[in-house]
Design a protein around this motif. Structure first.
Motif, short mmCIF file in Angstrom:
data_model
loop_
_atom_site.label_atom_id
_atom_site.label_comp_id
_atom_site.label_asym_id
_atom_site.label_seq_id
_atom_site.Cartn_x
_atom_site.Cartn_y
_atom_site.Cartn_z
N LEU B 52 0.85 -1.19 0.00
CA LEU B 52 0.00 0.00 0.00
C LEU B 52 0.88 1.23 0.00
O LEU B 52 1.94 1.24 0.61
CB LEU B 52 -0.86 0.03 1.27
N ASP B 53 0.41 2.24 -0.70
CA ASP B 53 1.15 3.50 -0.67
C ASP B 53 0.24 4.56 -0.06
O ASP B 53 -0.58 5.16 -0.75
CB ASP B 53 1.59 3.88 -2.10
N LEU B 54 0.35 4.73 1.25
CA LEU B 54 -0.53 5.65 1.95
C LEU B 54 0.28 6.80 2.55
O LEU B 54 1.40 6.60 2.99
CB LEU B 54 -1.26 4.89 3.07
N PRO B 55 -0.30 7.99 2.56
CA PRO B 55 0.44 9.14 3.09
C PRO B 55 0.63 9.04 4.62
O PRO B 55 -0.11 8.32 5.29
CB PRO B 55 -0.47 10.33 2.75
N ASP B 56 1.61 9.79 5.10
CA ASP B 56 1.90 9.79 6.54
C ASP B 56 0.66 10.10 7.37
O ASP B 56 0.45 9.53 8.44
CB ASP B 56 3.00 10.81 6.87
N GLN B 57 -0.16 11.03 6.84
CA GLN B 57 -1.35 11.45 7.59
C GLN B 57 -2.29 10.27 7.85
O GLN B 57 -2.89 10.15 8.92
CB GLN B 57 -2.09 12.57 6.84
N TRP B 58 -2.38 9.36 6.88
CA TRP B 58 -3.25 8.19 7.04
C TRP B 58 -2.77 7.34 8.21
O TRP B 58 -3.56 6.87 9.03
CB TRP B 58 -3.27 7.37 5.74
N TRP B 59 -1.45 7.17 8.29
CA TRP B 59 -0.89 6.35 9.38
C TRP B 59 -1.08 7.04 10.73
O TRP B 59 -1.35 6.38 11.73
CB TRP B 59 0.60 6.06 9.11
N THR B 60 -0.96 8.36 10.72
CA THR B 60 -1.20 9.12 11.95
C THR B 60 -2.66 8.95 12.38
O THR B 60 -2.96 8.73 13.56
CB THR B 60 -0.90 10.62 11.72
N ASP B 61 -3.57 9.02 11.39
CA ASP B 61 -5.00 8.85 11.69
C ASP B 61 -5.28 7.46 12.27
O ASP B 61 -6.07 7.31 13.19
CB ASP B 61 -5.85 9.06 10.42
N LEU B 62 -4.63 6.45 11.68
CA LEU B 62 -4.83 5.08 12.14
C LEU B 62 -4.36 4.95 13.60
O LEU B 62 -5.06 4.38 14.44
CB LEU B 62 -4.06 4.10 11.25
N ARG B 63 -3.20 5.51 13.86
CA ARG B 63 -2.66 5.45 15.22
C ARG B 63 -3.62 6.13 16.20
O ARG B 63 -3.94 5.59 17.27
CB ARG B 63 -1.28 6.12 15.25
N ASN B 64 -4.09 7.31 15.82
CA ASN B 64 -5.00 8.05 16.69
C ASN B 64 -6.30 7.29 16.90
O ASN B 64 -6.83 7.24 18.02
CB ASN B 64 -5.30 9.44 16.11
N ALA B 117 -9.33 3.87 2.63
CA ALA B 117 -8.45 4.94 2.18
C ALA B 117 -9.10 5.57 0.94
O ALA B 117 -9.90 4.91 0.27
CB ALA B 117 -7.07 4.36 1.83
N PRO B 118 -8.81 6.81 0.58
CA PRO B 118 -7.81 7.69 1.20
C PRO B 118 -8.21 8.22 2.59
O PRO B 118 -7.32 8.54 3.37
CB PRO B 118 -7.67 8.84 0.20
N ASN B 119 -9.50 8.33 2.86
CA ASN B 119 -9.87 8.73 4.21
C ASN B 119 -10.04 7.49 5.07
O ASN B 119 -10.68 6.53 4.64
CB ASN B 119 -11.17 9.53 4.19
N LEU B 120 -9.47 7.52 6.24
CA LEU B 120 -9.54 6.34 7.11
C LEU B 120 -10.89 6.22 7.79
O LEU B 120 -11.34 7.14 8.47
CB LEU B 120 -8.44 6.41 8.18
#
Lengths: 189, 130
Positions: B52-64, B117-120
């Protein structure tokens, strides 16, 4: 769905599930690991990963996730072989998840876990512990016990390279009883 | 049970009814109306078969999202220490200490087919009940 209901689980279980289900795509798996390193690398995180692995191995038995089976076994082996190694040095290496025992000093905020090794001081030969702290920023701090103001902080790759270098040296001198079980240390450390 | 501040479809209405089936006997059925999520699942399968090629923001959202969920209190689907101990012993023997230090709330069926994605958004909450 029995047993799969949402609710109270080992800390890090959801992250562990995504991680386990990424093993066929190593680049993404690495990104999952980076995002949740503090959870996944903690002792509870390892238990959560093994629990997730067992869940999908169970599904392999009924014909699902066949493509993932080898990865699940390999990954479980990586986690377990490191665990076993720690256990084979009772009293000499202790691995403590935060918050640590009081006698090793207070926990730091960014501490995931610490490894304490008993040795002797180079100046007076007195017993002294070397404390290796795994930090959530992907770094490892090495301090003689009780010395807080001066230690050495290593980056993830550097710390792992050091561990490998020690193992390689030990292997060369045949001082390590079963080097093979160390073959997968890098991923889990 | 309401999970707030976690990106997920919102259940607008629930309707429960019973039907009798020749094979299964009495069945309890449920229909839910949820807000629409237009984002696509990250994968068509639970396990990821391609990178998967997901932006950093997506990973931050997932973590949150997972941190927020973990902080929720629930009495739901309690997994006990005994369950964990038995499962780990059955699959991996006694090589791992099964004692869980910390319990938190989890979605518990999170996989690449129910994160979008793109929105989590995190999907598939039906096992949570209401």
């Amino acid at each position: 769905m029995t047993g799969n209901r949402g609710g109270t689980k080992i800390a890090g279980y959801d992250a562990a599930s995504l991680y386990i289900l990424s093993l066929l795509a190593p680049g993404t798996a690495k990104q999952v690991h980076k995002t949740f390193a503090d959870l996944l690398d903690s002792p509870d995180g390892k238990r959560a990963q093994l629990l997730a692995i067992s869940r999908y191995l169970k599904r392999v038995e009924i014909g699902d996730f066949r493509n993932l089976a080898d990865k699940l076994h390999e990954h479980a082996h990586r986690i377990l072989s490191v665990q076993q190694k720690f256990r084979s040095y009772p009293g000499r290496i202790s691995r403590i998840s935060a918050p640590p025992r009081l006698d090793l000093g207070p926990s730091r905020e960014n501490e995931i876990s610490r490894i304490a090794l008993e040795g002797r001081r180079t100046d007076d030969g007195e017993l002294c512990k070397l404390v290796v702290i795994h930090e959530s920023g992907g770094t490892w701090a090495l301090n003689p016990h009780g010395v807080r103001k001066f230690g050495v902080r290593l980056g993830d790759e550097c710390a792992i390279a050091m561990a490998w270098a020690i193992l390689a040296d030990a292997e060369e001198g045949s001082r390590l009883p079963c080097c093979a079980t160390f073959s997968s240390v890098s991923r889990v450390l | 049970m309401s999970i707030i501040r976690v990106p997920k479809p919102e259940v607008l209405a629930v309707y429960d009814w019973k039907e009798t089936d020749d094979e299964w006997g009495e069945c309890r059925l449920r229909a839910e109306v949820m807000t629409l999520v237009v984002d696509m699942p990250c994968s068509a399968t639970p396990e990821l078969r391609a990178e998967l090629d997901l932006p950093d923001q997506w990973w931050t959202d997932l973590r949150n999202a997972l941190d927020t969920l973990a902080g929720h209190h629930t009495e739901h689907g309690e997994l006990t220490q005994e369950d964990v101990t038995n499962r780990l012993l059955a699959y991996f023997g006694s090589r791992i200490d099964p004692t869980v230090r910390k319990w938190t709330t989890a979605h518990n069926d999170l996989n690449w087919g129910n994160v979008t994605a793109p929105n989590l958004f995190l999907l598939d909450w039906e096992s949570w009940g209401h």
